[in-house]
Write a protein that holds these residues in place. Structure first.
Motif, PDB file in Angstrom:
ATOM      1  N   ILE A  44      48.305  29.100  39.464  1.00  0.00           N
ATOM      2  CA  ILE A  44      47.288  29.992  38.876  1.00  0.00           C
ATOM      3  C   ILE A  44      46.111  30.145  39.831  1.00  0.00           C
ATOM      4  O   ILE A  44      45.700  31.264  40.172  1.00  0.00           O
ATOM      5  N   ILE A  45      45.575  29.022  40.295  1.00  0.00           N
ATOM      6  CA  ILE A  45      44.392  29.037  41.157  1.00  0.00           C
ATOM      7  C   ILE A  45      44.671  29.758  42.476  1.00  0.00           C
ATOM      8  O   ILE A  45      43.819  30.493  42.979  1.00  0.00           O
ATOM      9  N   ALA A  46      45.858  29.578  43.015  1.00  0.00           N
ATOM     10  CA  ALA A  46      46.194  30.206  44.298  1.00  0.00           C
ATOM     11  C   ALA A  46      46.176  31.731  44.225  1.00  0.00           C
ATOM     12  O   ALA A  46      45.936  32.401  45.236  1.00  0.00           O
ATOM     13  N   PHE A  47      46.414  32.287  43.038  1.00  0.00           N
ATOM     14  CA  PHE A  47      46.482  33.748  42.915  1.00  0.00           C
ATOM     15  C   PHE A  47      45.222  34.372  42.329  1.00  0.00           C
ATOM     16  O   PHE A  47      45.133  35.598  42.244  1.00  0.00           O
ATOM     17  N   ILE A  48      44.239  33.567  41.948  1.00  0.00           N
ATOM     18  CA  ILE A  48      42.966  34.129  41.475  1.00  0.00           C
ATOM     19  C   ILE A  48      42.317  34.986  42.555  1.00  0.00           C
ATOM     20  O   ILE A  48      41.884  36.112  42.271  1.00  0.00           O
ATOM     21  N   PRO A  49      42.254  34.525  43.812  1.00  0.00           N
ATOM     22  CA  PRO A  49      41.653  35.389  44.845  1.00  0.00           C
ATOM     23  C   PRO A  49      42.370  36.723  45.013  1.00  0.00           C
ATOM     24  O   PRO A  49      41.722  37.742  45.256  1.00  0.00           O
ATOM     25  N   LEU A  50      43.699  36.731  44.872  1.00  0.00           N
ATOM     26  CA  LEU A  50      44.430  37.996  44.994  1.00  0.00           C
ATOM     27  C   LEU A  50      43.965  38.975  43.926  1.00  0.00           C
ATOM     28  O   LEU A  50      43.700  40.147  44.224  1.00  0.00           O
ATOM     29  N   GLY A  51      43.838  38.504  42.700  1.00  0.00           N
ATOM     30  CA  GLY A  51      43.351  39.370  41.620  1.00  0.00           C
ATOM     31  C   GLY A  51      41.948  39.883  41.881  1.00  0.00           C
ATOM     32  O   GLY A  51      41.635  41.043  41.609  1.00  0.00           O
ATOM     33  N   MET A  52      41.105  39.017  42.427  1.00  0.00           N
ATOM     34  CA  MET A  52      39.726  39.430  42.716  1.00  0.00           C
ATOM     35  C   MET A  52      39.677  40.437  43.861  1.00  0.00           C
ATOM     36  O   MET A  52      38.958  41.440  43.786  1.00  0.00           O
ATOM     37  N   ILE A  53      40.433  40.182  44.920  1.00  0.00           N
ATOM     38  CA  ILE A  53      40.409  41.075  46.081  1.00  0.00           C
ATOM     39  C   ILE A  53      40.998  42.437  45.728  1.00  0.00           C
ATOM     40  O   ILE A  53      40.426  43.480  46.060  1.00  0.00           O
ATOM     41  N   VAL A  54      42.137  42.442  45.030  1.00  0.00           N
ATOM     42  CA  VAL A  54      42.747  43.713  44.625  1.00  0.00           C
ATOM     43  C   VAL A  54      41.784  44.468  43.700  1.00  0.00           C
ATOM     44  O   VAL A  54      41.631  45.686  43.822  1.00  0.00           O
ATOM     45  N   SER A  55      41.124  43.755  42.803  1.00  0.00           N
ATOM     46  CA  SER A  55      40.156  44.396  41.901  1.00  0.00           C
ATOM     47  C   SER A  55      39.019  45.039  42.674  1.00  0.00           C
ATOM     48  O   SER A  55      38.521  46.098  42.288  1.00  0.00           O
TER      49      SER A  55
END
Length: 159
Positions: free
Chosen positions: A73-84
């Protein structure tokens, strides 16, 4: 170059750096057990491994449980933030876009793990990674909303 163009290019650069670091952890990191010698496995039954980790936490060890469940979960939080940050507005339709992109990227990672026999190809990882991406979207939108509120509150104030 316009300020918005520079910001967009900077966000793309951050995305590329993040993906490079994530790829290293997912495919090459010795610490994460990505070297040879492990037996290859896969899981196509949703929630099977998640439940196994929860039920057998005492046997598996809390560190392994935390790394598998919360690490994904934590590893993909930045992906969600960057894509957003690359999408113009935070609204409900954007959640579908961000969630879909994070899920598609996660499926691509799991397929690469499957075909390269690196790590474990697991549908539960797709679920956990997508959850992290959506959580990143929520965090980004909350921060974005908070900053917009601060800008609005500062209008008319003398600095």
């Amino acid at each position: 170059m316009k300020k918005n163009s520079f910001c967009y290019i900077r966000r793309i650069a951050i995305l590329i750096i993040y993906l490079a670091i994530l790829s290293y952890g997912l495919f090459f990191s010795e610490y994460m057990g990505r070297t040879g010698g492990r037996e290859f496995s896969y899981n196509l039954i949703p929630f099977k491994e998640i439940l196994r980790y929860i039920i057998r936490a005492g046997q598996i060890g809390s560190f392994s449980v935390l790394m598998n469940l919360f690490g994904n979960i934590i590893a993909f939080i930045p992906l969600g933030m960057i894509v957003s940050s690359l999408i113009p507005d935070c609204h409900k339709k954007s959640a579908w876009v961000v969630g879909g992109l994070c899920a598609a990227f996660s499926v691509a990672v799991e397929l690469l793990q499957f075909f390269s026999k690196t790590g474990c190809c697991d549908i539960d990882d797709v679920i956990l990674n997508s959850t992290g991406g959506l959580l990143g979207f929520v965090i980004f939108c909350a921060i974005h909303h908070h900053l917009d509120q601060q800008k609005e509150n500062m209008k008319g104030e003398c600095l």
